[in-house]
Design an enzyme around this catalytic site. Structure first.
Site, PDB file in Angstrom:
ATOM      1  N   TYR A   1     141.798  42.712  75.143  1.00 59.81           N
ATOM      2  CA  TYR A   1     142.726  41.582  75.211  1.00 59.81           C
ATOM      3  C   TYR A   1     143.872  41.852  74.251  1.00 59.81           C
ATOM      4  O   TYR A   1     143.643  42.105  73.061  1.00 59.81           O
ATOM      5  CB  TYR A   1     141.986  40.312  74.788  1.00 59.81           C
ATOM      6  CG  TYR A   1     142.779  39.057  75.007  1.00 59.81           C
ATOM      7  CD1 TYR A   1     142.924  38.535  76.289  1.00 59.81           C
ATOM      8  CD2 TYR A   1     143.374  38.386  73.947  1.00 59.81           C
ATOM      9  CE1 TYR A   1     143.648  37.379  76.504  1.00 59.81           C
ATOM     10  CE2 TYR A   1     144.088  37.220  74.150  1.00 59.81           C
ATOM     11  CZ  TYR A   1     144.226  36.724  75.435  1.00 59.81           C
ATOM     12  OH  TYR A   1     144.935  35.582  75.635  1.00 59.81           O
TER      13      TYR A   1
ATOM     14  N   LYS B   1     128.274  36.491  61.201  1.00 60.82           N
ATOM     15  CA  LYS B   1     128.845  36.422  62.555  1.00 60.82           C
ATOM     16  C   LYS B   1     127.808  36.833  63.600  1.00 60.82           C
ATOM     17  O   LYS B   1     127.626  36.149  64.610  1.00 60.82           O
ATOM     18  CB  LYS B   1     130.063  37.354  62.562  1.00 60.82           C
ATOM     19  CG  LYS B   1     130.764  37.554  63.841  1.00 60.82           C
ATOM     20  CD  LYS B   1     132.118  38.233  63.634  1.00 60.82           C
ATOM     21  CE  LYS B   1     132.027  39.727  63.392  1.00 60.82           C
ATOM     22  NZ  LYS B   1     133.344  40.388  63.457  1.00 60.82           N
TER      23      LYS B   1
ATOM     24  N   ASP C   1     144.256  41.771  66.305  1.00 61.22           N
ATOM     25  CA  ASP C   1     145.330  42.334  65.472  1.00 61.22           C
ATOM     26  C   ASP C   1     146.642  42.205  66.226  1.00 61.22           C
ATOM     27  O   ASP C   1     147.056  43.140  66.904  1.00 61.22           O
ATOM     28  CB  ASP C   1     145.092  43.839  65.224  1.00 61.22           C
ATOM     29  CG  ASP C   1     143.908  44.082  64.313  1.00 61.22           C
ATOM     30  OD1 ASP C   1     143.756  43.327  63.342  1.00 61.22           O
ATOM     31  OD2 ASP C   1     143.169  45.037  64.586  1.00 61.22           O
TER      32      ASP C   1
ATOM     33  N   GLU D   1     134.656  50.856  78.062  1.00 58.38           N
ATOM     34  CA  GLU D   1     135.736  49.906  77.738  1.00 58.38           C
ATOM     35  C   GLU D   1     137.060  50.374  78.352  1.00 58.38           C
ATOM     36  O   GLU D   1     137.394  51.551  78.299  1.00 58.38           O
ATOM     37  CB  GLU D   1     135.876  49.809  76.211  1.00 58.38           C
ATOM     38  CG  GLU D   1     136.978  48.844  75.791  1.00 58.38           C
ATOM     39  CD  GLU D   1     136.969  48.581  74.296  1.00 58.38           C
ATOM     40  OE1 GLU D   1     135.903  48.247  73.759  1.00 58.38           O
ATOM     41  OE2 GLU D   1     138.037  48.728  73.675  1.00 58.38           O
TER      42      GLU D   1
ATOM     43  N   HIS E   1     137.183  40.641  76.580  1.00 58.14           N
ATOM     44  CA  HIS E   1     137.475  40.514  75.149  1.00 58.14           C
ATOM     45  C   HIS E   1     138.417  39.321  74.982  1.00 58.14           C
ATOM     46  O   HIS E   1     139.244  39.050  75.849  1.00 58.14           O
ATOM     47  CB  HIS E   1     138.211  41.754  74.627  1.00 58.14           C
ATOM     48  CG  HIS E   1     137.417  43.022  74.671  1.00 58.14           C
ATOM     49  ND1 HIS E   1     137.639  44.062  73.794  1.00 58.14           N
ATOM     50  CD2 HIS E   1     136.416  43.439  75.488  1.00 58.14           C
ATOM     51  CE1 HIS E   1     136.804  45.060  74.058  1.00 58.14           C
ATOM     52  NE2 HIS E   1     136.056  44.702  75.091  1.00 58.14           N
TER      53      HIS E   1
END
Ligand SMILES: Cc1cc2nc3c(=O)[nH]c(=O)nc-3n(C[C@H](O)[C@H](O)[C@H](O)COP(=O)(O)OP(=O)(O)OC[C@H]3O[C@@H](n4cnc5c(N)ncnc54)[C@H](O)[C@@H]3O)c2cc1C
Length: 286
Positions: A48, A163, A108, A16, A76
């Site tokens: 992101y 989810k 967030d 990542e 993302h």
């Protein structure tokens, strides 16, 4: 290639990155990408910023990696701070550029930006929107310890199962005790969801930053690891060696216990990831 298809072929090793904020950071990331590409990661992902300033950079970086390197890139995307139609446009644009993989997140946003709340309340709503827009492989985040805003472990596990049932795979928040990962996976299986849960790995290579990040996202930073790092605290190289060694042990335990993949939070650096690869005896992920 779609990530759920890559997961079907065997254990995945993924990296990542975050979009750089200035020229200096851009050069660091370019070097990291050149160094890590020969490891042939199964895929890489780009975070992101729900806050805004790096949103466009996520798009550029994902498209550039996917087009100009041998690596498959996942974008993302967060609900936070966006209307439904904005999100649909972003996803459509990815589709037009040949991007097949999206990590659908709640997000967030920084409090101080005064952003409006997102129109989609939860990540599951973004999973559904991405499905409506096109034929993507859709991942979600799950929280072994659990998510800090959840009223209880059981409530968070139930939400995660709902989810993940609609997504293709999950990637976990980082953790330092493998039991948290296996507990989460057991709960999801008991709730009837058997999609792949890739383990997120954050090597503890700097004590101050790892403590801050753990506190922010609700991961327990164990006393035994703190003591090991503090024992060599005045020697940055020795701290990194301990962090890499402990992360390697964690990776082995996870793989031995059946984790379908490891996702390395690189923080745009290559050294720790390369060292863990070597210690695991991996030369290339594919
Ligand atoms: C692998 C990974 C990558 C990440 N990448 C980014 C990134 O690029 N950018 C970024 O800003 N953040 C990123 N994050 C952080 C993530 O956005 C935050 O942890 C965020 O607070 C929660 O995201 P989520 O997708 O789990 O949200 P959600 O699934 O929406 O969950 C958030 C909270 O709401 C609860 N909840 C979920 N559904 C419901 C429902 N239907 N009703 C009531 N409560 C519900 C959950 O239990 C949880 O407490 C990442 C996290 C991980 C693990």
């Amino acid at each position: 290639m779609k990530i759920h298809e890559i997961l079907n072929q065997g254990t995945t090793y993924s990296f990542e990155f975050f979009p750089p904020k200035d020229d200096g950071m851009e050069e660091v990331l370019a070097r990291t990408l050149r160094t890590l590409e020969p490891l042939s990661p199964s895929y890489v992902s780009v975070t992101y910023g729900a806050g805004g300033s790096t949103r466009e950079r996520t798009h550029e970086l994902v498209v550039t990696i996917d087009r100009d390197t041998t690596m498959t890139a996942m974008a993302h995307l967060t609900c936070a701070g966006h209307s439904r139609s904005e999100l649909a446009e972003i996803v459509e644009r990815y589709g037009e550029h040949g991007i097949e993989n999206i990590l659908a997140l709640g997000g967030d946003p920084p409090q101080d930006l005064g952003l409006p709340p997102g129109e989609l309340p939860h990540a599951i709503d973004l999973v559904r929107l991405v499905r409506e827009v096109g034929d993507f492989s859709v991942g979600v985040a799950v929280h072994p310890e659990p998510h800090p805003k959840s009223p209880s472990v059981d409530a968070d596990r139930a939400r995660a199962a709902e989810k993940l049932a609609e997504a293709d795979f999950a990637i976990t928040q980082f953790f330092f005790d493998a039991r948290h990962y296996f507990d989460l996976v057991d709960s999801l299986r008991r709730l009837g969801v058997d999609k792949p849960v890739v383990a997120g790995i954050m090597p503890a290579t700097r004590l101050s930053s790892i403590e801050r990040m753990s506190a922010m996202q609700g991961s327990e930073f164990p006393q035994w690891l703190r003591e090991k790092l503090e024992a060599v605290g005045d020697d940055p190289k020795a701290v990194r060696a301990v962090g890499v060694d402990e992360a390697t042990k964690l990776c082995r335990t996870l793989l031995d216990g059946g984790a379908p993949g490891l996702h390395f939070y690189t923080l745009n650096r290559s050294t720790a990831t390369r060292e863990i690869y070597q210690a695991l005896g991996l030369t290339s992920a594919r």
